[in-house]
Enzyme design. Structure first.
Site, short mmCIF file in Angstrom:
data_model
loop_
_atom_site.label_atom_id
_atom_site.label_comp_id
_atom_site.label_asym_id
_atom_site.label_seq_id
_atom_site.Cartn_x
_atom_site.Cartn_y
_atom_site.Cartn_z
N PHE A 1 -18.98 -0.80 10.71
CA PHE A 1 -19.57 0.50 10.41
C PHE A 1 -18.47 1.53 10.26
O PHE A 1 -17.68 1.75 11.16
CB PHE A 1 -20.57 0.93 11.49
CG PHE A 1 -21.49 1.99 10.99
CD1 PHE A 1 -22.63 1.66 10.26
CD2 PHE A 1 -21.19 3.33 11.20
CE1 PHE A 1 -23.46 2.65 9.77
CE2 PHE A 1 -22.02 4.33 10.70
CZ PHE A 1 -23.16 3.99 9.98
N ARG B 1 -18.50 13.38 8.34
CA ARG B 1 -18.45 13.40 6.87
C ARG B 1 -17.21 14.14 6.37
O ARG B 1 -16.75 13.91 5.27
CB ARG B 1 -19.69 14.09 6.30
CG ARG B 1 -21.00 13.37 6.58
CD ARG B 1 -22.10 14.00 5.71
NE ARG B 1 -23.44 13.65 6.15
CZ ARG B 1 -24.10 12.56 5.78
NH1 ARG B 1 -23.52 11.70 4.98
NH2 ARG B 1 -25.33 12.32 6.20
N ASP C 1 -24.39 -1.65 1.10
CA ASP C 1 -24.44 -2.48 2.31
C ASP C 1 -25.41 -3.64 2.02
O ASP C 1 -25.03 -4.60 1.36
CB ASP C 1 -24.90 -1.57 3.46
CG ASP C 1 -24.85 -2.23 4.82
OD1 ASP C 1 -24.09 -3.18 5.00
OD2 ASP C 1 -25.60 -1.80 5.71
N GLU D 1 -22.63 6.14 -5.41
CA GLU D 1 -23.08 5.91 -4.04
C GLU D 1 -21.86 5.79 -3.12
O GLU D 1 -20.77 5.43 -3.56
CB GLU D 1 -23.92 4.62 -4.04
CG GLU D 1 -24.49 4.15 -2.74
CD GLU D 1 -25.41 5.13 -2.03
OE1 GLU D 1 -24.94 6.24 -1.71
OE2 GLU D 1 -26.57 4.77 -1.77
N ASP D 2 -22.04 6.11 -1.85
CA ASP D 2 -20.92 5.99 -0.91
C ASP D 2 -20.61 4.53 -0.60
O ASP D 2 -19.48 4.08 -0.70
CB ASP D 2 -21.17 6.79 0.39
CG ASP D 2 -22.51 6.47 1.06
OD1 ASP D 2 -23.30 5.67 0.51
OD2 ASP D 2 -22.77 7.03 2.14
#
Ligand code: IMP
Length: 185
Positions: free
Chosen positions: A153, A166, A104, A100-101
């Protein structure tokens, strides 16, 4: 370094990322020796990290891709997960690593791990590029983490805001003026 005017500050450079990705890949290679793990890339955010990670892994691995959505165009998690693209193979008895990136709130991975375990995977571990532990609401602790970050963020190296950024090769904090609905435009 490919940065962007909408980036407030760079958190991790291309070089820092590739060094850390290689370390995590080495750890995975040691932990899964002889196990042929199945690495599942969570699209789209993890794609850049995923292709770098697998090329640094020295043992046999297989790869699959999934697409789940929980965010839309907002910088706040909605807490819902919808499977948009599923893996195409039987997971029974497999050693699965979800790639996963960013973790959160952890809601996405909590639901995804539950789903993959219910399909008979023998174990489901989590590998992420970034971890924002201060935002966690679900009971999730990633097993492999490249970097912990504060509650900001971030964009770049696969991570987007409204599908942009991206392609940046570093990770950094987005400027508030670039966020939709910002009063400081
Ligand atoms: P969670 O379910 O709240 O853990 O959300 C995970 C997903 O939210 C990630 O896979 C990202 O797609 C997105 N996300 C969370 N924080 C950020 C961020 O700082 N930048 C870009 N995407 C983020």
């Amino acid at each position: 370094m490919k940065t962007h005017v909408d980036m407030e500050k760079v958190l991790f450079s291309k070089e820092e990322i590739s060094e850390k990705v290689a370390e995590v890949a080495k750890q995975i290679s040691a932990d899964y020796e002889g196990k042929n793990p199945l690495l599942i890339c969570v699209l789209k955010g993890a794609s850049v990290f995923f292709v770098d990670l697998i090329r640094e892994i020295s043992i046999d691995v297989e790869m699959e891709f999934m697409s789940v959505s929980s965010y839309g165009n907002s910088t706040q998690s909605s807490g819902r997960v919808k499977i948009e693209k599923d893996v195409g193979i039987d997971l029974t008895g497999r050693n699965v690593i979800i790639v996963e990136d960013i973790v959160d709130t952890g809601n996405t991975l909590f639901n995804l791990r539950k789903l993959l375990s219910a399909r008979g995977a023998s174990d489901v571990k989590i590998c992420c590029l970034l971890d924002k532990p201060s935002r966690r609401t679900a009971d999730i602790k990633p097993d492999y983490v490249c970097f912990e970050i504060p509650d900001e963020f971030v964009i770049g190296y696969g991570l987007d805001y409204a599908e942009k950024y991206r392609n940046l090769d570093c990770v950094g904090v987005i400027k508030s003026s670039a966020v939709m609905g910002s009063s400081s435009k």
